[in-house]
Design a protein around this motif. Structure first.
Motif, PDB file in Angstrom:
ATOM      1  N   MET A  82     -61.668 -81.220 -79.453  1.00 35.59           N
ATOM      2  CA  MET A  82     -61.043 -80.120 -78.714  1.00 35.59           C
ATOM      3  C   MET A  82     -61.702 -78.794 -79.024  1.00 35.59           C
ATOM      4  SD  MET A  82     -57.416 -79.294 -77.485  1.00 35.59           S
ATOM      5  CE  MET A  82     -57.047 -77.750 -76.668  1.00 35.59           C
ATOM      6  N   PHE A  84     -60.955 -74.967 -78.740  1.00 38.47           N
ATOM      7  CA  PHE A  84     -59.828 -74.052 -78.532  1.00 38.47           C
ATOM      8  C   PHE A  84     -60.305 -72.710 -77.977  1.00 38.47           C
ATOM      9  CE2 PHE A  84     -58.016 -77.104 -81.387  1.00 38.47           C
ATOM     10  CZ  PHE A  84     -56.686 -77.159 -81.025  1.00 38.47           C
ATOM     11  N   GLN A  85     -59.354 -72.031 -77.343  1.00 38.21           N
ATOM     12  CA  GLN A  85     -59.642 -70.727 -76.739  1.00 38.21           C
ATOM     13  C   GLN A  85     -60.240 -69.757 -77.764  1.00 38.21           C
ATOM     14  OE1 GLN A  85     -56.249 -69.353 -74.612  1.00 38.21           O
ATOM     15  NE2 GLN A  85     -57.200 -67.460 -73.966  1.00 38.21           N
ATOM     16  N   ALA A  88     -60.822 -71.602 -83.231  1.00 40.64           N
ATOM     17  CA  ALA A  88     -60.030 -72.251 -84.290  1.00 40.64           C
ATOM     18  C   ALA A  88     -60.889 -72.849 -85.398  1.00 40.64           C
ATOM     19  CB  ALA A  88     -59.096 -73.313 -83.696  1.00 40.64           C
ATOM     20  N   LEU A  89     -61.921 -72.103 -85.793  1.00 42.96           N
ATOM     21  CA  LEU A  89     -62.737 -72.573 -86.924  1.00 42.96           C
ATOM     22  C   LEU A  89     -62.010 -72.245 -88.221  1.00 42.96           C
ATOM     23  CD1 LEU A  89     -66.210 -71.344 -85.654  1.00 42.96           C
ATOM     24  CD2 LEU A  89     -65.306 -73.664 -85.566  1.00 42.96           C
ATOM     25  N   PHE A  90     -62.275 -73.046 -89.256  1.00 43.94           N
ATOM     26  CA  PHE A  90     -61.582 -72.824 -90.528  1.00 43.94           C
ATOM     27  C   PHE A  90     -62.251 -71.675 -91.292  1.00 43.94           C
ATOM     28  CE2 PHE A  90     -61.126 -77.550 -89.804  1.00 43.94           C
ATOM     29  CZ  PHE A  90     -59.883 -77.413 -89.203  1.00 43.94           C
ATOM     30  N   ASP A  91     -61.461 -70.626 -91.529  1.00 43.45           N
ATOM     31  CA  ASP A  91     -61.994 -69.403 -92.167  1.00 43.45           C
ATOM     32  C   ASP A  91     -62.583 -69.656 -93.545  1.00 43.45           C
ATOM     33  OD1 ASP A  91     -60.885 -67.938 -90.083  1.00 43.45           O
ATOM     34  OD2 ASP A  91     -58.948 -67.802 -91.100  1.00 43.45           O
ATOM     35  N   MET A  93     -64.172 -72.091 -94.689  1.00 46.42           N
ATOM     36  CA  MET A  93     -65.359 -72.951 -94.771  1.00 46.42           C
ATOM     37  C   MET A  93     -66.542 -72.275 -94.076  1.00 46.42           C
ATOM     38  SD  MET A  93     -63.756 -76.615 -93.689  1.00 46.42           S
ATOM     39  CE  MET A  93     -62.199 -77.182 -94.335  1.00 46.42           C
ATOM     40  N   TYR A 101     -66.379 -81.204 -91.587  1.00 46.38           N
ATOM     41  CA  TYR A 101     -64.991 -81.509 -91.933  1.00 46.38           C
ATOM     42  C   TYR A 101     -64.452 -82.802 -91.308  1.00 46.38           C
ATOM     43  CZ  TYR A 101     -60.003 -81.279 -92.508  1.00 46.38           C
ATOM     44  OH  TYR A 101     -58.710 -81.618 -92.788  1.00 46.38           O
ATOM     45  N   PRO A 102     -64.529 -82.965 -89.965  1.00 45.18           N
ATOM     46  CA  PRO A 102     -63.997 -84.222 -89.387  1.00 45.18           C
ATOM     47  C   PRO A 102     -64.721 -85.460 -89.911  1.00 45.18           C
ATOM     48  CG  PRO A 102     -65.075 -82.898 -87.691  1.00 45.18           C
ATOM     49  CD  PRO A 102     -65.020 -82.065 -88.909  1.00 45.18           C
ATOM     50  N   ARG A 151     -68.405 -79.112 -83.799  1.00 41.85           N
ATOM     51  CA  ARG A 151     -67.344 -79.781 -84.566  1.00 41.85           C
ATOM     52  C   ARG A 151     -66.615 -80.803 -83.694  1.00 41.85           C
ATOM     53  NH1 ARG A 151     -62.468 -76.262 -87.031  1.00 41.85           N
ATOM     54  NH2 ARG A 151     -61.861 -76.282 -84.850  1.00 41.85           N
TER      55      ARG A 151
END
Lengths: 252, 246
Positions: A82, A84-85, A88-91, A93, A101-102, A151
């Motif tokens: 997915m 996202f608008q 939504a990346l992990f801050d 990392m 990550y996945p 990702r």
């Protein structure tokens, strides 16, 4: 392929989706378009399973989502990517860690293989190596979208969902992101569903377009068909700007 | 009604948190970071508060017990027992509820409103477990050390009063803090701190996890986390004290 059959969804008596049926095909960029508040985001979130629908079926290659238990939904989601608008990346990392990550969560491979796969995905979205060690806050919005795409495809998903992928991007970068999504869809034969109200994107990559109006599916077709439709709501939505009015006139 | 709904939601969230992680490797990568962030980074504030409170408590106790009938060691004894029984567990935890609670709630709340938690869910990750379990585990493990540390530093603060003033002699103070020492008080204090650490971290995580809206709402979630965990600390303090000391 994802099939949506007679889906209804209400919130506190407000009937948001009304008997919506649609087919989202493999290897094609399927687009859900519609005005703000038309129900397109609710439709997408229902397809992903973030909203529980009131009636109907949502079949992922024959597997009906509303019949699944949470554990089965989790397993299905491993086949889903997915975008996202807001990316939504992990801050916490780096760019490379975000893409790894996945893989670290679900892939049974060595760390070297995971890193190689993450690097391959990042190269595939044309992201330069210098940015791999940076946190997401230090790269541009367009680059963040690329990382988010990398990702999303890291685990080779069968289904890719994109929520307003061009939101906040300039027209040139938007075009690049659109083409990237389209190329990835074709190359990996993914069922891609894009939620958008950006007409440039629709005209660029809309192979299977579903128009949602007041919670109902009002039209379905391709970007080529859209010029010859006798649907007032659709025409009002698509050809709202002066530019697109001229485009339609020229096309006629 | 809201309190019942929130309690139900909290219990359901904890059911998702307190399960085996999807990947232990990822848990053990996050765990040391949380130990450092929630535990080690709290040491400076624990030291500052404990040393001052220890010193102030000694001065006030001495000034309020100026009576020739009371033994000279009583100031040290009262200071020690107050630190052991109440300050280094309950009061320290109330202070840490502000620091740690707001930290956890705002971190998880920001992840919620920027769709990072949705991204984890879409990937098929148990986001509650992945984000919250390392924080709870790290804080619960670190808290007894912080409490012991606070006791030691607090008692040192009282000693410094003896060294730098003539309010009390160091000999009287040292005698007092050793007199009629009951080791069970330390055990009681540690048990309380473990419960409080769980409450602070889990309640803050709950408010952050269910934050809705924007930056203002994250602020509200953070405030709610601190207020409600403080109330719970006081309630459980009464409960545990009744159970263990009565």
């Amino acid at each position: 392929m994802i099939e949506v059959k007679h889906v209804d969804k209400s919130f506190d008596g407000n009937h948001v989706l009304k008997n919506v049926s649609a087919v989202f095909e493999d290897g094609k960029t399927n687009m859900i378009i519609g005005a703000s508040g038309s129900g397109k985001t609710v439709l997408m979130k229902s397809i992903i399973g973030l909203h529980r629908i009131d009636n109907g079926q949502i079949e992922y290659d024959g597997r009906n989502l509303p019949d699944m238990r949470m554990k089965e939904i989790r397993l299905l989601r491993r086949e889903v990517g997915m975008l996202f608008q807001g990316s939504a990346l992990f801050d916490s990392m780096t760019v490379l860690e975000n893409v790894m990550y996945p893989l670290e969560m679900f892939a049974d491979t060595t760390k070297e293989e995971m890193e190689a796969r993450a690097r391959y995905c990042l190269q595939h979205v044309d992201l330069k190596e210098q940015s791999y060690g940076l946190p997401p806050s230090e790269i541009s919005g367009g680059m963040q979208k690329r990382v988010a795409i990398a990702r999303a495809i890291a685990l080779q998903p069968k289904y890719l969902f994109c929520d307003e992928p061009n939101s906040g991007l300039d027209p040139k970068t938007s075009l690049i992101i659109d083409r990237l999504i389209h190329d990835i869809t074709v190359e990996f034969n993914i069922t891609t569903i894009i939620n958008s109200h950006d007409m440039n994107s629709v005209m660029e990559i809309g192979e299977n377009i579903i128009f949602i109006n007041k919670g109902e599916k009002a039209w379905q077709g391709s970007k080529d068909d859209i010029f010859h439709v006798d649907n007032q709501d659709l025409n009002d939505f698509v050809f709202a700007s002066e530019l697109y009015k001229k485009v339609k006139k020229a096309n006629a | 009604m809201n309190i019942f709904q929130d309690t139900g939601k909290y219990v359901l969230l904890m059911r998702r948190v307190l399960v085996q992680p999807d990947r232990w490797r990822m848990f053990f990568r996050q765990f040391p970071k949380e130990l450092e962030k929630l535990g080690l980074q709290s040491l400076p504030i624990v030291i500052i508060i404990s040393v001052f409170i220890g010193a102030i408590m000694t001065i006030q106790t001495k000034l309020n017990t100026e009576n020739p009938l009371l033994p000279t060691y009583s100031t040290g004894l009262v200071t020690r027992d107050t630190l052991l029984l109440e300050f280094s567990s309950t009061i320290l935890c109330l202070i840490l509820a502000g620091k740690i609670g707001s930290n956890i709630a705002s971190e998880i709340g920001t992840m919620r409103i920027t769709e990072q938690i949705d991204a984890l869910e879409i990937m098929g990750v148990n986001s509650a477990n992945f984000l919250i379990l390392p924080k709870i585990a790290a804080f619960v493990i670190m808290m007894p050390f912080l409490v012991i540390f606070s006791m030691a530093v607090g008692l040192s603060g009282g000693y410094l009063v003896g060294v730098f003033s003539d309010i009390i002699t160091t000999a009287d103070y040292l005698l007092g803090i050793q007199y009629a020492f009951i080791p069970y008080y330390v055990f009681y204090s540690l048990v309380k701190s473990l419960v409080f650490a769980f409450l602070i971290s889990s309640v803050a995580a709950f408010y952050g996890y269910y934050a809705v809206g924007g930056a203002l709402d994250v602020g509200k979630a953070s405030t709610n986390a601190v207020v409600n965990s403080s109330i719970l600390i006081l309630f459980f303090n009464l409960l545990i004290t009744n159970l263990m000391l009565n």
